[in-house]
Design a protein around this motif. Structure first.
Motif, PDB file in Angstrom:
ATOM      1  N   ARG A 163      37.849  44.444  47.511  1.00 16.17           N
ATOM      2  CA  ARG A 163      37.271  45.755  47.163  1.00 16.17           C
ATOM      3  C   ARG A 163      37.589  46.129  45.717  1.00 16.17           C
ATOM      4  O   ARG A 163      36.711  46.506  44.943  1.00 16.17           O
ATOM      5  CB  ARG A 163      37.809  46.827  48.129  1.00 16.17           C
ATOM      6  CG  ARG A 163      37.369  46.581  49.568  1.00 16.17           C
ATOM      7  CD  ARG A 163      37.645  47.780  50.444  1.00 16.17           C
ATOM      8  NE  ARG A 163      39.052  47.949  50.775  1.00 16.17           N
ATOM      9  CZ  ARG A 163      39.660  47.289  51.761  1.00 16.17           C
ATOM     10  NH1 ARG A 163      38.997  46.410  52.490  1.00 16.17           N
ATOM     11  NH2 ARG A 163      40.934  47.516  52.022  1.00 16.17           N
ATOM     12  N   SER A 164      38.870  45.990  45.339  1.00 18.64           N
ATOM     13  CA  SER A 164      39.250  46.349  43.965  1.00 18.64           C
ATOM     14  C   SER A 164      38.644  45.370  42.969  1.00 18.64           C
ATOM     15  O   SER A 164      38.251  45.755  41.868  1.00 18.64           O
ATOM     16  CB  SER A 164      40.768  46.355  43.821  1.00 18.64           C
ATOM     17  OG  SER A 164      41.328  47.207  44.777  1.00 18.64           O
ATOM     18  N   ALA A 165      38.579  44.094  43.383  1.00 25.79           N
ATOM     19  CA  ALA A 165      37.993  43.081  42.491  1.00 25.79           C
ATOM     20  C   ALA A 165      36.535  43.400  42.213  1.00 25.79           C
ATOM     21  O   ALA A 165      36.050  43.277  41.085  1.00 25.79           O
ATOM     22  CB  ALA A 165      38.117  41.699  43.124  1.00 25.79           C
ATOM     23  N   PHE A 211      48.080  46.570  33.138  1.00 28.79           N
ATOM     24  CA  PHE A 211      47.589  45.212  33.366  1.00 28.79           C
ATOM     25  C   PHE A 211      47.122  44.978  34.802  1.00 28.79           C
ATOM     26  O   PHE A 211      46.438  44.012  35.093  1.00 28.79           O
ATOM     27  CB  PHE A 211      48.675  44.183  33.030  1.00 28.79           C
ATOM     28  CG  PHE A 211      48.895  44.015  31.537  1.00 28.79           C
ATOM     29  CD1 PHE A 211      47.885  44.291  30.633  1.00 28.79           C
ATOM     30  CD2 PHE A 211      50.108  43.569  31.055  1.00 28.79           C
ATOM     31  CE1 PHE A 211      48.080  44.125  29.265  1.00 28.79           C
ATOM     32  CE2 PHE A 211      50.312  43.408  29.696  1.00 28.79           C
ATOM     33  CZ  PHE A 211      49.296  43.689  28.796  1.00 28.79           C
ATOM     34  N   GLY A 212      47.547  45.839  35.709  1.00 25.18           N
ATOM     35  CA  GLY A 212      47.184  45.637  37.113  1.00 25.18           C
ATOM     36  C   GLY A 212      48.354  45.078  37.903  1.00 25.18           C
ATOM     37  O   GLY A 212      49.517  45.278  37.532  1.00 25.18           O
ATOM     38  N   LEU A 236      41.305  34.342  34.440  1.00 25.67           N
ATOM     39  CA  LEU A 236      40.572  34.794  33.250  1.00 25.67           C
ATOM     40  C   LEU A 236      39.709  36.014  33.586  1.00 25.67           C
ATOM     41  O   LEU A 236      39.708  37.010  32.858  1.00 25.67           O
ATOM     42  CB  LEU A 236      39.685  33.658  32.730  1.00 25.67           C
ATOM     43  CG  LEU A 236      38.644  34.067  31.686  1.00 25.67           C
ATOM     44  CD1 LEU A 236      39.323  34.428  30.364  1.00 25.67           C
ATOM     45  CD2 LEU A 236      37.614  32.967  31.456  1.00 25.67           C
ATOM     46  N   LYS A 237      38.990  35.924  34.702  1.00 23.70           N
ATOM     47  CA  LYS A 237      38.013  36.955  35.032  1.00 23.70           C
ATOM     48  C   LYS A 237      38.671  38.319  35.222  1.00 23.70           C
ATOM     49  O   LYS A 237      38.164  39.334  34.766  1.00 23.70           O
ATOM     50  CB  LYS A 237      37.270  36.546  36.307  1.00 23.70           C
ATOM     51  CG  LYS A 237      36.110  37.457  36.652  1.00 23.70           C
ATOM     52  CD  LYS A 237      35.454  37.060  37.951  1.00 23.70           C
ATOM     53  CE  LYS A 237      34.632  35.801  37.811  1.00 23.70           C
ATOM     54  NZ  LYS A 237      34.052  35.355  39.087  1.00 23.70           N
ATOM     55  N   TYR A 238      39.828  38.350  35.895  1.00 22.39           N
ATOM     56  CA  TYR A 238      40.402  39.635  36.272  1.00 22.39           C
ATOM     57  C   TYR A 238      41.524  40.100  35.343  1.00 22.39           C
ATOM     58  O   TYR A 238      42.044  41.198  35.516  1.00 22.39           O
ATOM     59  CB  TYR A 238      40.887  39.582  37.731  1.00 22.39           C
ATOM     60  CG  TYR A 238      39.746  39.355  38.683  1.00 22.39           C
ATOM     61  CD1 TYR A 238      38.757  40.316  38.838  1.00 22.39           C
ATOM     62  CD2 TYR A 238      39.624  38.170  39.393  1.00 22.39           C
ATOM     63  CE1 TYR A 238      37.685  40.116  39.686  1.00 22.39           C
ATOM     64  CE2 TYR A 238      38.549  37.955  40.246  1.00 22.39           C
ATOM     65  CZ  TYR A 238      37.582  38.926  40.381  1.00 22.39           C
ATOM     66  OH  TYR A 238      36.510  38.715  41.207  1.00 22.39           O
ATOM     67  N   SER A 239      41.920  39.270  34.372  1.00 11.76           N
ATOM     68  CA  SER A 239      42.960  39.709  33.432  1.00 11.76           C
ATOM     69  C   SER A 239      42.352  40.645  32.403  1.00 11.76           C
ATOM     70  O   SER A 239      41.236  40.412  31.926  1.00 11.76           O
ATOM     71  CB  SER A 239      43.561  38.507  32.693  1.00 11.76           C
ATOM     72  OG  SER A 239      44.353  37.750  33.565  1.00 11.76           O
ATOM     73  N   SER A 249      48.896  35.817  37.319  1.00 12.59           N
ATOM     74  CA  SER A 249      48.244  36.683  36.328  1.00 12.59           C
ATOM     75  C   SER A 249      48.228  38.104  36.869  1.00 12.59           C
ATOM     76  O   SER A 249      48.612  38.352  38.012  1.00 12.59           O
ATOM     77  CB  SER A 249      46.819  36.200  36.071  1.00 12.59           C
ATOM     78  OG  SER A 249      46.070  36.243  37.265  1.00 12.59           O
ATOM     79  N   TYR A 250      47.792  39.046  36.033  1.00 13.13           N
ATOM     80  CA  TYR A 250      47.655  40.421  36.488  1.00 13.13           C
ATOM     81  C   TYR A 250      46.203  40.653  36.898  1.00 13.13           C
ATOM     82  O   TYR A 250      45.287  40.269  36.179  1.00 13.13           O
ATOM     83  CB  TYR A 250      48.045  41.394  35.375  1.00 13.13           C
ATOM     84  CG  TYR A 250      49.529  41.394  35.106  1.00 13.13           C
ATOM     85  CD1 TYR A 250      50.368  42.196  35.856  1.00 13.13           C
ATOM     86  CD2 TYR A 250      50.065  40.567  34.133  1.00 13.13           C
ATOM     87  CE1 TYR A 250      51.742  42.174  35.634  1.00 13.13           C
ATOM     88  CE2 TYR A 250      51.422  40.539  33.902  1.00 13.13           C
ATOM     89  CZ  TYR A 250      52.258  41.345  34.650  1.00 13.13           C
ATOM     90  OH  TYR A 250      53.597  41.325  34.441  1.00 13.13           O
ATOM     91  N   GLY A 251      46.042  41.284  38.050  1.00 11.01           N
ATOM     92  CA  GLY A 251      44.675  41.483  38.514  1.00 11.01           C
ATOM     93  C   GLY A 251      44.556  42.694  39.406  1.00 11.01           C
ATOM     94  O   GLY A 251      45.509  43.465  39.570  1.00 11.01           O
ATOM     95  N   PRO A 252      43.387  42.871  39.995  1.00 14.14           N
ATOM     96  CA  PRO A 252      43.153  44.036  40.861  1.00 14.14           C
ATOM     97  C   PRO A 252      43.979  43.955  42.144  1.00 14.14           C
ATOM     98  O   PRO A 252      44.372  42.865  42.565  1.00 14.14           O
ATOM     99  CB  PRO A 252      41.657  43.948  41.175  1.00 14.14           C
ATOM    100  CG  PRO A 252      41.302  42.531  40.952  1.00 14.14           C
ATOM    101  CD  PRO A 252      42.202  42.006  39.892  1.00 14.14           C
ATOM    102  N   LYS A 253      44.190  45.113  42.738  1.00 13.74           N
ATOM    103  CA  LYS A 253      44.984  45.149  43.971  1.00 13.74           C
ATOM    104  C   LYS A 253      44.265  44.399  45.094  1.00 13.74           C
ATOM    105  O   LYS A 253      43.055  44.514  45.261  1.00 13.74           O
ATOM    106  CB  LYS A 253      45.214  46.598  44.402  1.00 13.74           C
ATOM    107  CG  LYS A 253      46.053  46.724  45.669  1.00 13.74           C
ATOM    108  CD  LYS A 253      46.476  48.142  45.914  1.00 13.74           C
ATOM    109  CE  LYS A 253      47.275  48.250  47.218  1.00 13.74           C
ATOM    110  NZ  LYS A 253      48.475  47.378  47.220  1.00 13.74           N
TER     111      LYS A 253
END
Lengths: 213, 376
Positions: B322-324, B362-363, B275-278, B301-305
């Motif tokens: 780092r990306s998160a 979307f990441g 949820l947080k990173y989508s 899900s799709y998220g940061p690298k």
């Protein structure tokens, strides 16, 4: 069959009837918003912000006590709710107590939850509170509940057996706690345990009488 | 620098404030009651003390003193020292050689110490003791920081009880599900938010009371599927605010055996991270695969690298990718650590994989998966 010698059977009591005749107590220093819902649903319920009358609790004036762990019973015990619960377990072993708290985590509190008949988080939904209360009320007015209580009480001294169960049932049905006392005196040396077991039978007899009055 | 190297040093010296004689030259008797000018001096050049002796500061904690160089200063005190302490006369190059030798010994000794330190640290990291020690050290700090948790829990309980009262009054005679279906969006949002907050606090409580994670009294069999669906239900309204409808793929009827107080942190953390990173409208898939012996849960899900060096690090306590961190500044960084710790207690581990290419806005497609032993 002519029934003049048949022992009276334990009554099957509808929950609605049980609700009318029972008393619930919440001991919590914080407000208890579900109190009005319980009242609406036909329960007799009180809230104490602290342990206001310990002798009343010892005498078994309430069918179910919802007891908070923290912020209550400070005057009676440094352990607060746990101290009250431990005390009631000794003096009134058939008292039904729900451990009701928002502090159910640290292991040091586990005795509080282990000694209780049931555990409820303060954040539980009303439907969960009501379900647990109803289940325990049904148990309170069942013969098996008292048989189990005696069995638990004497467990350290005497292994549970069909014979013990039979004696407990007979003592309740014959309204004679002395029968159980006599049976236990031959097997247990600790008079406190024997008296506590007899008190459970007395409470059962009182509960039974409630439905005959 | 260790004192160990210095018993073999030829000249009197001061190390870490302690005066020691050299094996070739003894400490001059006047040094016992001098003003310690040599130790107070900060110059790297060869200096001269009021008693006519030379000294040189080699490092912050090391000074050579009590020698006399013939070509140096011709003050009266120095001349007197030259005359009275002939045994202490040395040549400048002798001092320089001693200094060079000292530096080499310290350097070698330093390398040896560094190698030993590295080996100890490597072993420390390998056996994961550092995590326990680290947590033990910071626990008082955590306890101070989280001392508000009990109060928060009281507040949340009050919110939950009161929203129950509102729902009961407004929608009497029906069960809670029906009440929530009929409720105003604001009423339902309060209810679900209180559940969500409580779950988050429970995760924080596990960090405070890790003994709960290993408490054998809490271990029992239960259905993983039901547990995950419970969390999806709690998170549904939060997903809805991002226009996300999580998909559940597969099914599981079997049970796993684990600590009922701790295992929920796994689905909770994985769903919470999804949820947080989508970003808005992205796809979230919760998958179940079941065999006779295992049940696999995956959250995709799709998220940061996740950078190459971070695939293990993201499970370390208080580490945030780092990306998160760039995408979501807020985050405590202990959810995945706790989830992995609980998984390890059950003899399994959470794995993470990520598609190499960013598939649009979307990441990166990220999948966390964990296999549990099926109980029955």
């Amino acid at each position: 069959m002519f029934s003049i010698f048949r022992k009276p059977a334990w009554p099957e009591i509808p929950l609605e009837d049980i609700k009318k005749r029972t008393r619930l107590l919440v001991i919590d220093d914080a407000e208890f918003p579900y109190q009005e819902l319980f009242k609406r649903d036909g329960y007799t319920i009180e809230r104490w912000a602290d342990v206001l009358d310990l002798p009343k609790l010892e005498a078994g004036a309430y069918d179910i006590i919802l007891l908070d762990l923290q912020g209550v019973g400070r005057q009676q015990s440094a352990e607060q709710g746990l101290g009250i619960l431990r005390h009631l377990r000794q003096v009134s072993p058939s008292q039904i107590i729900i451990a009701y708290s928002s502090a159910d985590w640290p292991l040091k509190y586990q005795e509080f939850f282990r000694l209780a008949d049931e555990v409820l988080a303060k954040s539980s939904d009303y439907v969960d509170f009501k379900r647990k209360v109803d289940d325990l009320l049904k148990q309170r007015f069942s013969l098996g509940f008292y048989v189990n209580r005696v069995r638990t009480l004497v467990a350290e001294h005497l292994q549970g057996s069909d014979q013990l169960d039979r004696v407990v049932r007979r003592s309740i049905q014959d309204r004679s706690p002395e029968k159980l006392q006599k049976y236990l005196q031959g097997k247990i040396t600790d008079p406190q345990v024997i008296n506590a077991a007899a008190n459970v039978v007395r409470t059962a007899i009182a509960a039974w009488s409630l439905w005959k009055s | 620098m260790e004192k160990l190297v210095l018993p073999f040093f030829p000249f009197p010296h001061v190390i870490h404030g302690e005066r020691r004689p050299g094996y070739a030259l003894d400490t001059p008797s006047c040094c016992a009651h001098c003003g310690r000018n040599c130790e107070k001096s900060n110059t790297a050049d060869i200096g001269l003390c009021p008693h006519g002796f030379n000294f040189v500061r080699q490092s912050q904690e090391f000074v050579i003193f009590g020698f006399v160089i013939q070509s140096q200063n011709t003050s009266a005190a120095h001349k007197k020292a030259l005359h009275q302490h002939r045994r202490n006369i040395v040549k400048r190059d002798q001092i320089e050689r001693a200094c060079q030798t000292f530096e080499a010994v310290v350097r070698d000794f330093g390398s040896e110490i560094e190698a030993k330190k590295k080996a100890i640290i490597d072993e420390y990291c390998r056996n994961k003791r550092y995590e326990r020690d680290f947590l033990d050290n910071i626990r008082p700090e955590i306890q101070r920081s989280f001392s508000f948790l009990h109060d928060y829990r009281q507040f949340i309980a009050r919110v939950r009880q009161n929203i129950n009262v509102v729902l009961e009054h407004r929608y009497p005679g029906v069960d809670l599900d029906q009440q929530l279906s009929a409720a105003l969006p604001a009423e339902a949002a309060i209810y679900w938010a209180s559940l969500l907050m409580e779950e988050k606090l429970q995760t924080a409580f596990l960090l405070l009371h890790p003994e709960r994670i290993t408490d054998p009294a809490q271990v029992s069999p239960f259905r993983l599927h039901g547990l995950v669906l419970k969390y999806l239900r709690i998170y549904n309204s939060a997903f809805a605010t991002k226009d996300i409808k999580p998909k559940v793929v597969g099914n599981s009827i079997g049970e796993i055996k684990g600590n009922r107080a701790a295992v929920p942190v796994i689905p909770h953390t994985l769903i919470d991270n999804a949820l947080k990173y989508s970003v808005r409208g992205a796809e979230v898939v919760i998958g179940f695969e079941e065999s006779d012996h295992e049940i696999e849960l995956s959250v995709s899900s799709y998220g940061p690298k996740i950078h190459g060096d971070e695939f293990e690090k993201i499970f370390q306590v208080f580490y945030r990718g780092r990306s998160a961190t760039l995408q979501e500044e807020e985050g405590a960084g202990f959810g995945l650590y706790l989830a992995q710790f609980v998984a390890n207690q059950m003899g399994t581990r959470i794995k993470v994989s990520q598609a190499e290419n960013n598939t649009g806005s979307f990441g990166f497609r990220t999948t966390f998966s964990v296999r549990f032993t099926r109980e029955r």
